[in-house]
Design a protein around this motif. Structure first.
Motif, PDB file in Angstrom:
ATOM      1  N   ASP A 250     101.617 108.457 -10.694  1.00 44.62           N
ATOM      2  CA  ASP A 250     102.534 107.724 -11.554  1.00 44.62           C
ATOM      3  C   ASP A 250     103.677 108.648 -11.967  1.00 44.62           C
ATOM      4  O   ASP A 250     103.474 109.857 -12.154  1.00 44.62           O
ATOM      5  N   TYR A 251     104.853 108.060 -12.144  1.00 45.63           N
ATOM      6  CA  TYR A 251     106.006 108.838 -12.577  1.00 45.63           C
ATOM      7  C   TYR A 251     106.526 108.380 -13.939  1.00 45.63           C
ATOM      8  O   TYR A 251     106.440 109.110 -14.910  1.00 45.63           O
TER       9      TYR A 251
ATOM     10  N   THR B  79     113.363 105.951  -9.256  1.00 46.28           N
ATOM     11  CA  THR B  79     112.839 106.639  -8.066  1.00 46.28           C
ATOM     12  C   THR B  79     112.449 108.081  -8.362  1.00 46.28           C
ATOM     13  O   THR B  79     111.861 108.742  -7.514  1.00 46.28           O
ATOM     14  N   SER B  80     112.775 108.573  -9.568  1.00 43.94           N
ATOM     15  CA  SER B  80     112.470 109.966  -9.939  1.00 43.94           C
ATOM     16  C   SER B  80     112.934 110.941  -8.863  1.00 43.94           C
ATOM     17  O   SER B  80     112.166 111.765  -8.362  1.00 43.94           O
TER      18      SER B  80
ATOM     19  N   ALA C 153     109.439 108.304  -6.270  1.00 42.02           N
ATOM     20  CA  ALA C 153     108.759 107.041  -6.606  1.00 42.02           C
ATOM     21  C   ALA C 153     109.314 105.914  -5.741  1.00 42.02           C
ATOM     22  O   ALA C 153     110.522 105.840  -5.503  1.00 42.02           O
TER      23      ALA C 153
ATOM     24  N   THR D 296     105.928 103.338 -12.719  1.00 46.59           N
ATOM     25  CA  THR D 296     106.430 103.561 -11.366  1.00 46.59           C
ATOM     26  C   THR D 296     105.449 104.488 -10.661  1.00 46.59           C
ATOM     27  O   THR D 296     104.732 105.268 -11.297  1.00 46.59           O
ATOM     28  N   TYR D 297     105.430 104.414  -9.345  1.00 47.88           N
ATOM     29  CA  TYR D 297     104.423 105.129  -8.562  1.00 47.88           C
ATOM     30  C   TYR D 297     105.094 105.695  -7.307  1.00 47.88           C
ATOM     31  O   TYR D 297     105.985 105.063  -6.729  1.00 47.88           O
ATOM     32  N   GLY D 298     104.647 106.886  -6.895  1.00 49.28           N
ATOM     33  CA  GLY D 298     105.251 107.482  -5.707  1.00 49.28           C
ATOM     34  C   GLY D 298     104.405 108.561  -5.082  1.00 49.28           C
ATOM     35  O   GLY D 298     103.229 108.737  -5.430  1.00 49.28           O
TER      36      GLY D 298
END
Length: 254
Positions: A30-31, A132-133, A137, A217-219
């Motif tokens: 997770d971000y 999107t970090s 992400a 958010t996830y990446g």
């Protein structure tokens, strides 16, 4: 027979291999926490009157630093229903929940557009958050439970006129499931690296209960520093550095 046992054994091995690949295939982190619902919002309650005029709308606003943009705007929108039907929507004990009785329908809206104390959308309220970090992400991750099939739609706004939507089809199995909604699956035009507002729209059909535990958010995992040193033409040896071959020290003069 021996042949049947062999086939069954091979199938079992293949099944186990497939299950391990499936369970280990999602590797990331997770971000940005959109909302973990650790801060509550008093439950909105609509009791449909005897002679209703639809829509019936209730709103509430909750401010806290743990919420993206510092505020969660909540709207309970009742579109139809019989008299005395009760619809609810709120946040408590680390969960967002909403519910409808049989014969009534509407939606719940979670809005994140900065601190404005209003359900009127401010499409630039978050000030240009990079979801999107820096390109790491690529999706939203949400824990969602429902007792009947429903849809959760996430809308992202960038600039004042650009938006895009993605939808999660929630299975009605009375269990919290983890859903990933890739940014690339969204329709419309928005810049995920410059976001001004986010909305989460939960459909509330007849006799439906929905629960959300978190939205993030996830990446991919960030790249780790390289452990390999880049070779150079010359290398100075110091007490804290490593050299594959040291230059012999000169012999003391006699």
């Amino acid at each position: 027979s021996f042949f049947a046992l062999m086939v069954r054994g091979c199938f079992l091995c293949l099944f186990v291999t497939m299950m391990v690949s499936f369970s280990c295939g999602q590797s990331g982190m997770d971000y940005i926490m959109i909302d973990d619902f650790s801060v509550g919002t008093p439950t909105l309650v609509v009791v449909i009157p005897a002679n209703p005029s639809f829509p019936i709308i209730n709103t509430a606003f909750t401010t806290d630093a743990t919420i993206i943009g510092g505020e969660r705007d909540l709207e309970l929108y009742v579109a139809e229903g019989a008299a005395n039907g009760v619809l609810t929507s709120g946040v408590a004990s680390g969960q967002f929940t909403c519910a409808t009785p049989n014969g009534a329908a509407g939606y719940s809206l979670l809005q994140y557009d900065g601190r404005d104390g209003s359900i009127n959308l401010n499409p630039t309220g978050l000030g240009g958050v990079d979801l999107t970090s820096g390109g790491l992400a690529y999706a939203f991750r949400a824990g969602i439970e429902a007792d009947l099939r429903t849809n959760v739609t996430i809308t992202v706004y960038s600039y004042e006129t650009s938006s895009c939507k993605g939808q999660i089809a929630v299975s009605g199995n009375n269990a919290v499931n983890e859903y990933f909604l890739n940014f690339s699956s969204f329709s419309g035009s928005c810049d995920f690296s410059n976001v001004g507002a986010i909305q989460v729209d939960v459909e509330m059909e007849y006799n439906t209960d929905v629960l959300i535990t978190s939205v993030t958010t996830y990446g991919v995992l960030p790249p780790s520093p390289s452990q390999t040193r880049t070779p150079t033409a010359t290398q100075t040896v110091t007490p804290d550095s490593y050299s594959a071959s040291r230059t012999p020290a000169p012999t003391p003069s006699q």
